[in-house]
Design a protein around this motif. Structure first.
Motif, PDB file in Angstrom:
ATOM      1  N   GLU A 116       0.820  -1.208   0.000  1.00  0.00           N
ATOM      2  CA  GLU A 116       0.000   0.000   0.000  1.00  0.00           C
ATOM      3  C   GLU A 116       0.848   1.249   0.000  1.00  0.00           C
ATOM      4  O   GLU A 116       0.635   2.181   0.766  1.00  0.00           O
ATOM      5  CB  GLU A 116      -0.958   0.017   1.204  1.00  0.00           C
ATOM      6  CG  GLU A 116      -1.942  -1.130   1.154  1.00  0.00           C
ATOM      7  CD  GLU A 116      -2.886  -1.136   2.346  1.00  0.00           C
ATOM      8  OE1 GLU A 116      -2.750  -0.280   3.231  1.00  0.00           O
ATOM      9  OE2 GLU A 116      -3.762  -2.000   2.360  1.00  0.00           O
ATOM     10  N   LEU A 117       1.841   1.256  -0.859  1.00  0.00           N
ATOM     11  CA  LEU A 117       2.703   2.418  -0.985  1.00  0.00           C
ATOM     12  C   LEU A 117       2.306   3.176  -2.241  1.00  0.00           C
ATOM     13  O   LEU A 117       1.734   2.611  -3.158  1.00  0.00           O
ATOM     14  CB  LEU A 117       4.170   1.988  -1.109  1.00  0.00           C
ATOM     15  CG  LEU A 117       4.725   1.163   0.038  1.00  0.00           C
ATOM     16  CD1 LEU A 117       6.129   0.699  -0.300  1.00  0.00           C
ATOM     17  CD2 LEU A 117       4.734   1.957   1.317  1.00  0.00           C
ATOM     18  N   SER A 118       2.660   4.444  -2.274  1.00  0.00           N
ATOM     19  CA  SER A 118       2.327   5.239  -3.448  1.00  0.00           C
ATOM     20  C   SER A 118       3.243   4.898  -4.624  1.00  0.00           C
ATOM     21  O   SER A 118       2.964   5.242  -5.758  1.00  0.00           O
ATOM     22  CB  SER A 118       2.386   6.722  -3.119  1.00  0.00           C
ATOM     23  OG  SER A 118       3.568   7.006  -2.412  1.00  0.00           O
ATOM     24  N   ARG A 119       4.360   4.241  -4.339  1.00  0.00           N
ATOM     25  CA  ARG A 119       5.255   3.802  -5.398  1.00  0.00           C
ATOM     26  C   ARG A 119       5.951   2.523  -4.956  1.00  0.00           C
ATOM     27  O   ARG A 119       5.874   2.169  -3.788  1.00  0.00           O
ATOM     28  CB  ARG A 119       6.284   4.893  -5.722  1.00  0.00           C
ATOM     29  CG  ARG A 119       6.899   5.473  -4.461  1.00  0.00           C
ATOM     30  CD  ARG A 119       7.668   6.710  -4.748  1.00  0.00           C
ATOM     31  NE  ARG A 119       8.822   6.334  -5.548  1.00  0.00           N
ATOM     32  CZ  ARG A 119       9.639   7.218  -6.092  1.00  0.00           C
ATOM     33  NH1 ARG A 119       9.424   8.502  -5.918  1.00  0.00           N
ATOM     34  NH2 ARG A 119      10.670   6.825  -6.790  1.00  0.00           N
ATOM     35  N   ASP A 120       6.648   1.857  -5.864  1.00  0.00           N
ATOM     36  CA  ASP A 120       7.230   0.568  -5.515  1.00  0.00           C
ATOM     37  C   ASP A 120       8.245   0.636  -4.377  1.00  0.00           C
ATOM     38  O   ASP A 120       8.258  -0.196  -3.495  1.00  0.00           O
ATOM     39  CB  ASP A 120       7.870  -0.092  -6.739  1.00  0.00           C
ATOM     40  CG  ASP A 120       6.838  -0.927  -7.508  1.00  0.00           C
ATOM     41  OD1 ASP A 120       5.716  -1.093  -6.987  1.00  0.00           O
ATOM     42  OD2 ASP A 120       7.159  -1.412  -8.592  1.00  0.00           O
ATOM     43  N   LEU A 121       9.100   1.631  -4.459  1.00  0.00           N
ATOM     44  CA  LEU A 121      10.058   1.770  -3.368  1.00  0.00           C
ATOM     45  C   LEU A 121       9.903   3.144  -2.763  1.00  0.00           C
ATOM     46  O   LEU A 121       9.888   4.131  -3.478  1.00  0.00           O
ATOM     47  CB  LEU A 121      11.491   1.622  -3.878  1.00  0.00           C
ATOM     48  CG  LEU A 121      12.055   0.217  -3.968  1.00  0.00           C
ATOM     49  CD1 LEU A 121      13.491   0.291  -4.439  1.00  0.00           C
ATOM     50  CD2 LEU A 121      11.990  -0.512  -2.640  1.00  0.00           C
ATOM     51  N   PRO A 122       9.801   3.203  -1.433  1.00  0.00           N
ATOM     52  CA  PRO A 122       9.716   4.516  -0.805  1.00  0.00           C
ATOM     53  C   PRO A 122      10.997   5.305  -1.118  1.00  0.00           C
ATOM     54  O   PRO A 122      12.022   4.720  -1.426  1.00  0.00           O
ATOM     55  CB  PRO A 122       9.624   4.207   0.677  1.00  0.00           C
ATOM     56  CG  PRO A 122       9.539   2.741   0.828  1.00  0.00           C
ATOM     57  CD  PRO A 122       9.813   2.100  -0.482  1.00  0.00           C
TER      58      PRO A 122
END
Ligand code: ZN
Ligand code: ZN
Length: 129
Positions: A41-47
């Motif tokens: 549930e992140l806005s992109r693959d890697l913070p």
């Protein structure tokens, strides 16, 4: 698909609505592009861990998806002690045993509820809401 790490075969497992490719032999997990973000549930693959903390080198592993691409190992320095192998071709990522747990802990620290919300808002917008 073949495990890039031990050349065992990957089994597809469905976890929280995201299908992951898991190696029973070495316990590594392959995420296709976009699946890491979905899963955590992140806005992109890697913070955003900061480029200055990142060291890239060839991993010597081949991508299970594209087979002729080599994965790039991205090693993050402490406090983000995470090692991820990413394919520059398809954007998929390989996590060795234990790295998923590390990312899980990091994502809890790094992404605040607002950025999660931003991710959801972004998705809705892309669907035309
Ligand atoms: Zn394996
Ligand atoms: Zn690939």
């Amino acid at each position: 698909m073949k495990c890039p790490h031990c050349s065992g075969s990957l089994s597809e497992i469905d976890n929280e609505g995201v299908s992951l490719d898991f190696c029973r032999a070495c316990k590594g997990i392959w995420f296709d592009s976009g699946e890491v973000g979905q899963y955590f549930e992140l806005s992109r693959d890697l913070p955003e861990l900061g480029e200055e903390n990142r060291e890239e080198r060839p991993s010597g592993l081949s991508c299970p998806r594209c087979s002729d691409s080599e994965l790039t190992q991205m090693r993050y320095s402490p406090p983000y002690a995470l090692i991820v192998d990413q394919c520059s071709g398809c954007g998929g990522m390989w996590f060795d045993k234990g790295e998923v747990q590390t990312l899980h802990e990091l994502s809890a620290l790094l992404e605040d509820p607002r950025s999660r919300f931003a991710g959801v808002a972004e998705k809705l917008k892309s669907r035309g809401y």
